[in-house]
Design an enzyme around this catalytic site. Structure first.
Site, mmCIF file in Angstrom:
data_model
loop_
_atom_site.group_PDB
_atom_site.id
_atom_site.type_symbol
_atom_site.label_atom_id
_atom_site.label_comp_id
_atom_site.label_asym_id
_atom_site.label_seq_id
_atom_site.Cartn_x
_atom_site.Cartn_y
_atom_site.Cartn_z
ATOM 1 C CB CYS A 28 -0.942 0.019 1.204
ATOM 2 S SG CYS A 28 -2.135 -1.329 1.206
ATOM 3 C CG HIS B 161 -6.513 1.658 0.148
ATOM 4 N ND1 HIS B 161 -5.365 2.206 -0.411
ATOM 5 C CD2 HIS B 161 -6.090 0.701 1.026
ATOM 6 C CE1 HIS B 161 -4.308 1.609 0.118
ATOM 7 N NE2 HIS B 161 -4.717 0.690 0.979
#
Length: 366
Positions: free
Chosen positions: A83, A318
């Site tokens: 991420c 996201h």
């Protein structure tokens, strides 16, 4: 030392998994951004660096650069820090400029979960250490740092309201390059009754837990990138520096607590630069889970008034490898609306217990 500055920053609209961007591969999401950012600098770009987490493998940055029509001389580097990959790409390009390796880079991240060939996530940690899914890890953070469901829901509501306010005020328009007919984040097509959603949402990762679908981010597609240049080279080209890279830090914590990983990275970067959180005017910490934001804000004493001021991943989504660059893009545009801002900070935690933080100075516009 050469100084690295960000002179342009853009993102795609963010789409739900199997939603409006489902037919775009990661290189097709990144290419329009690269083409826009490179305009007028095509022959000067030293490299394109992109983060990506869920495939399809290969050098997506090179593929994206070619798809964008950049000169064949522009190579391409794809990296995976899960991420935090998009933020790591920006960090890496900044250090390349500081070290004299080049003067002009495009850096960011791209993610198409919809077209990913991988049926399950990558391994973050060996079994002997423990390898929880991110949702369960968010529960561990909530337990360890005493983050109640009420405080998680309160932040999720705040983020949702901020995203919708920014959308209605047109603050997101400057960030976004349209993808075909789409120029708005898919989650902002229709407003939901957030209070009702928060109230009825049940724990989804642990029976007696506090993390719900309503205080967690969704799974999404999207891309974001910035144009980073050596400051004097940018000025010679008539470009306006907005964010100046000052410093960065990467930290590791136990893989059970990836949401807390931004804390030691931020603490180190502030101490090294003789700053406190009071000196930071705007901060972006990726909103993968409300428990993460509340834990980081509590530990670092960050007031919500200067954290994720236009909302974030809890609402718009996201897209893993792109989210770090999306945060920087948000900072890039917001500091230009706040003439008094001096320092800005972006940080993200990722699978395996890794935290990345980048400190920027806002370049004074005289």
């Amino acid at each position: 030392m050469n100084r690295a500055v960000i002179v342009k920053a853009k993102r795609t609209p963010i789409g739900k998994v199997n939603g409006m961007l489902k037919n775009y591969g990661p290189h097709e999401l990144a290419a329009p951004l690269i083409k826009d950012l490179a305009e007028g600098q095509e022959e000067k770009i030293n490299d394109v660096i992109l983060g990506n987490a869920v495939g399809p493998g290969g050098n997506i940055a090179r593929l994206s650069a070619l798809e964008a029509g950049l000169p064949l001389s522009v190579p391409g580097l794809t990296l995976d820090r899960q991420c935090s990959a998009g933020l790591e790409a920006i960090r890496m390009a900044s250090y390349f400029i500081q070290g004299g390796a080049g003067t002009c880079y495009i850096a960011g991240g791209t993610e198409s979960v919809s077209t990913s060939p991988y049926p399950s996530r990558a391994r973050f940690s060996p079994d002997k250490v423990g390898d929880p899914d991110m949702g369960l890890a968010a529960e561990y953070v909530a337990e360890k740092y005493a983050i109640s469901k009420e405080s998680q829901d309160e932040y999720a509501r705040l983020s949702y309201e901020r995203s919708w306010t920014a959308h209605r005020q047109g603050l997101l328009t400057d960030e976004i390059i349209p993808m075909g007919e789409y120029q708005t984040d898919e989650e902002l097509f229709k407003q939901r009754k957030i209070e009702a959603l928060l109230k009825r949402a049940k724990p989804i990762f642990k029976k007696s837990g506090t993390v719900t679908a309503a205080n967690s981010c969704g799974i999404h597609d999207g891309a974001s990138a910035v144009l980073i240049m050596e400051e004097e080279a940018a000025r010679r080209q008539g470009l306006t520096p907005v964010l100046r890279f000052l410093d960065s830090e990467v930290a590791g914590v136990h893989p059970f607590y990836p949401g807390f990983a931004p804390v030691p990275a931020i603490q180190t970067i502030l101490e090294r630069n003789y700053l406190t959180i009071e000196d930071i005017d705007l901060a972006e910490i990726n909103e993968a889970f409300s428990s993460k934001i509340a834990a980081c804000a509590n530990e670092l004493s960050i007031p919500y008034e200067k954290l994720n001021v236009n909302g974030g991943a809890l609402t718009i989504g996201h897209p893993y490898g792109a989210s770090g660059a999306i945060m920087v893009t948000k900072l890039f545009h917001e500091v230009q609306r706040r003439k008094s801002a001096k320092y800005a900070l972006a940080a993200i935690g990722s699978g395996g217990g890794i935290g990345v933080a980048v400190l920027f100075e806002v370049v004074s516009q005289k």
